[in-house]
Every structure is written in structure tokens, then in C-alpha cells.
Motif scaffolding. Structure first.
Motif, PDB file in Angstrom:
ATOM      1  N   GLU A   1     -13.175 -10.866  35.228  1.00 29.43           N
ATOM      2  CA  GLU A   1     -14.463 -11.140  35.475  1.00 29.43           C
ATOM      3  C   GLU A   1     -14.775 -11.686  36.874  1.00 29.43           C
ATOM      4  N   GLN A   2     -13.837 -11.534  37.845  1.00 32.53           N
ATOM      5  CA  GLN A   2     -13.970 -12.397  39.046  1.00 32.53           C
ATOM      6  C   GLN A   2     -14.031 -11.227  39.933  1.00 32.53           C
ATOM      7  N   PRO A   3     -15.026 -11.324  41.151  1.00 35.15           N
ATOM      8  CA  PRO A   3     -15.097 -10.049  42.253  1.00 35.15           C
ATOM      9  C   PRO A   3     -13.753 -10.545  43.142  1.00 35.15           C
ATOM     10  N   VAL A   4     -13.476  -9.472  43.941  1.00 33.89           N
ATOM     11  CA  VAL A   4     -12.225  -9.743  44.887  1.00 33.89           C
ATOM     12  C   VAL A   4     -12.924  -9.959  46.166  1.00 33.89           C
ATOM     13  N   PHE A   5     -12.319 -11.043  46.856  1.00 30.73           N
ATOM     14  CA  PHE A   5     -12.870 -11.534  48.059  1.00 30.73           C
ATOM     15  C   PHE A   5     -12.091 -10.436  49.227  1.00 30.73           C
ATOM     16  N   SER A   6     -12.880 -10.025  49.930  1.00 28.76           N
ATOM     17  CA  SER A   6     -12.512  -9.289  51.055  1.00 28.76           C
ATOM     18  C   SER A   6     -13.365  -9.361  52.315  1.00 28.76           C
ATOM     19  N   SER A   7     -12.488  -9.403  53.345  1.00 30.91           N
ATOM     20  CA  SER A   7     -12.765 -10.073  54.695  1.00 30.91           C
ATOM     21  C   SER A   7     -12.234  -9.246  55.802  1.00 30.91           C
ATOM     22  N   LEU A   8     -12.910  -8.801  56.812  1.00 34.93           N
ATOM     23  CA  LEU A   8     -12.306  -8.284  57.984  1.00 34.93           C
ATOM     24  C   LEU A   8     -13.202  -8.738  59.205  1.00 34.93           C
ATOM     25  N   VAL A   9     -12.117  -9.285  60.370  1.00 35.33           N
ATOM     26  CA  VAL A   9     -12.969  -9.681  61.682  1.00 35.33           C
ATOM     27  C   VAL A   9     -12.214  -9.002  62.689  1.00 35.33           C
ATOM     28  N   ALA A  10     -12.921  -8.627  63.673  1.00 36.66           N
ATOM     29  CA  ALA A  10     -12.195  -8.137  64.779  1.00 36.66           C
ATOM     30  C   ALA A  10     -13.140  -8.360  66.237  1.00 36.66           C
TER      31      ALA A  10
ATOM     32  N   SER B   1     -22.418  -4.148  61.971  1.00 35.61           N
ATOM     33  CA  SER B   1     -22.012  -3.217  63.290  1.00 35.61           C
ATOM     34  C   SER B   1     -22.382  -4.461  64.475  1.00 35.61           C
ATOM     35  N   VAL B   2     -21.746  -4.289  65.499  1.00 41.80           N
ATOM     36  CA  VAL B   2     -22.068  -4.999  66.780  1.00 41.80           C
ATOM     37  C   VAL B   2     -21.994  -4.131  67.737  1.00 41.80           C
ATOM     38  N   ALA B   3     -22.695  -4.448  68.945  1.00 42.96           N
ATOM     39  CA  ALA B   3     -22.586  -3.895  70.219  1.00 42.96           C
ATOM     40  C   ALA B   3     -22.254  -4.461  71.441  1.00 42.96           C
ATOM     41  N   GLY B   4     -21.379  -4.302  72.264  1.00 42.07           N
ATOM     42  CA  GLY B   4     -21.197  -4.991  73.461  1.00 42.07           C
ATOM     43  C   GLY B   4     -19.802  -5.588  73.658  1.00 42.07           C
ATOM     44  N   GLU B   5     -19.278  -5.678  74.811  1.00 38.33           N
ATOM     45  CA  GLU B   5     -17.918  -6.083  75.156  1.00 38.33           C
ATOM     46  C   GLU B   5     -17.585  -7.418  74.508  1.00 38.33           C
ATOM     47  N   GLY B   6     -16.455  -7.683  73.899  1.00 35.68           N
ATOM     48  CA  GLY B   6     -16.092  -8.808  73.596  1.00 35.68           C
ATOM     49  C   GLY B   6     -16.915  -9.676  72.564  1.00 35.68           C
ATOM     50  N   ARG B   7     -17.781  -8.693  71.623  1.00 38.99           N
ATOM     51  CA  ARG B   7     -18.263  -9.429  70.475  1.00 38.99           C
ATOM     52  C   ARG B   7     -17.486  -9.642  69.417  1.00 38.99           C
ATOM     53  N   GLN B   8     -17.867 -10.437  68.458  1.00 36.79           N
ATOM     54  CA  GLN B   8     -16.982 -10.829  67.317  1.00 36.79           C
ATOM     55  C   GLN B   8     -17.635  -9.939  66.187  1.00 36.79           C
ATOM     56  N   LEU B   9     -16.992  -9.070  65.391  1.00 40.32           N
ATOM     57  CA  LEU B   9     -17.484  -8.453  64.125  1.00 40.32           C
ATOM     58  C   LEU B   9     -16.962  -8.969  63.148  1.00 40.32           C
ATOM     59  N   SER B  10     -17.554  -9.483  61.929  1.00 35.44           N
ATOM     60  CA  SER B  10     -17.110  -9.841  60.733  1.00 35.44           C
ATOM     61  C   SER B  10     -18.027  -9.671  59.555  1.00 35.44           C
ATOM     62  N   CYS B  11     -17.346  -8.839  58.657  1.00 33.05           N
ATOM     63  CA  CYS B  11     -17.637  -8.292  57.577  1.00 33.05           C
ATOM     64  C   CYS B  11     -16.774  -8.964  56.365  1.00 33.05           C
ATOM     65  N   SER B  12     -17.561  -9.272  55.230  1.00 36.80           N
ATOM     66  CA  SER B  12     -17.036  -9.907  54.018  1.00 36.80           C
ATOM     67  C   SER B  12     -17.663  -9.609  52.836  1.00 36.80           C
ATOM     68  N   ALA B  13     -16.978  -9.715  51.680  1.00 38.08           N
ATOM     69  CA  ALA B  13     -17.831  -9.278  50.444  1.00 38.08           C
ATOM     70  C   ALA B  13     -16.875 -10.374  49.353  1.00 38.08           C
TER      71      ALA B  13
END
Length: 135
Positions: free
Chosen positions: A93-102, A123-135
Motif C-alpha cells: 500500500e506504500q509508494p516506492v520512493f525514487s530519486s536521482l540527482v546529477a 530537464s535542465v540546460a546549462g553547464e554545472g546546473r543540478q538536476l533533481s528528479c524524485s517521486a
């Protein structure tokens, strides 16, 4: 001697002044409470398939994601496109926590799929930007 006399008088007065318990004054014994056995609840676990995808330029830096067993996995540099599949056990009954950072070396797009369904995309654009996806 005087002290002993005062104590004796005090004990005698207390004996006559304090009420005496009679059979009718005694508290009734507590009613027996039936015992109930409660089994501990066991959570039904399911295995979820999580796919992390990262696309964009040639490289991404400082990649971190939630791996098997909920541990964090880190990679200093990955060549794109990159993906990894992990299996995670969670209560049904619990969703799975998922996360990716780059960190980007240009444009980056991340996508997270759980059991084949896209649950996060960013998505992100540009040198050195941090991208974070999570669900």
C-alpha cells in the motif's frame, strides 16, 4: 519519658478515631478481564521495478540515485545516455520512493519509471546546473 507517653496517647487516639473496615466496606474484587490475543500485522511486500534514465549531452557528473534496498548509489561521472534498473521491496500500500540527482555538463533530462509508468521527468540546460528528479 514524656516523649514515649505522647506517642502512646497519639497511637491510642488514632486507633479509636480512624474508621474500621467492615466486611461491607471492603472493595469488591476486580472482575476478570478476558484475555485477547492480537496477532501482529504483517505488511504484504511487493517488488517494484524502478528504471532511472538520464539523457542529454555527453557527460553528467556527481550522479546519485536510490538503489536496491533503498541505499544511495553514487557515480562521479557517467556517459550519456545512461540508465539503470533496480528492484525495491516496499509494503503493497506504500509508494516506492525514487530519486536521482546529477550535475550537468550541458543539457540533461531525467526520467523515472516505476513498474513501467513514468512517475517523474525533469530537464535542465546549462553547464554545472543540478538536476533533481524524485517521486
Amino acid at each position: 519519658m514524656v516523649v514515649i507517653g505522647v506517642i502512646a496517647v497519639a497511637v491510642t487516639v488514632a486507633w479509636y478515631v480512624m474508621p474500621k473496615a467492615t466486611p461491607d466496606d471492603r472493595p469488591a474484587p476486580a472482575a476478570a478481564v478476558p484475555s485477547v490475543t492480537v496477532e501482529p500485522a504483517t505488511a504484504h511486500e511487493v517488488t517494484r521495478t524502478v528504471v532511472y534514465e538520464l539523457t542529454g549531452g555527453d557527460l553528467a557528473h556527481n550522479l546519485t540515485y536510490v538503489a536496491n534496498g533503498g541505499d544511495l548509489e553514487q557515480q562521479a561521472e557517467v556517459h550519456l545516455p545512461w540508465s539503470v534498473t533496480v528492484q525495491r521491496k516496499v509494503p503493497a500500500e506504500q509508494p516506492v520512493f525514487s530519486s536521482l540527482v546529477a550535475q550537468s555538463a550541458g543539457a540533461l533530462l531525467c526520467r523515472i519509471r516505476v513498474d513501467g509508468h513514468v512517475v517523474a521527468e525533469k530537464s535542465v540546460a546549462g553547464e554545472g546546473r543540478q538536476l533533481s528528479c524524485s517521486a
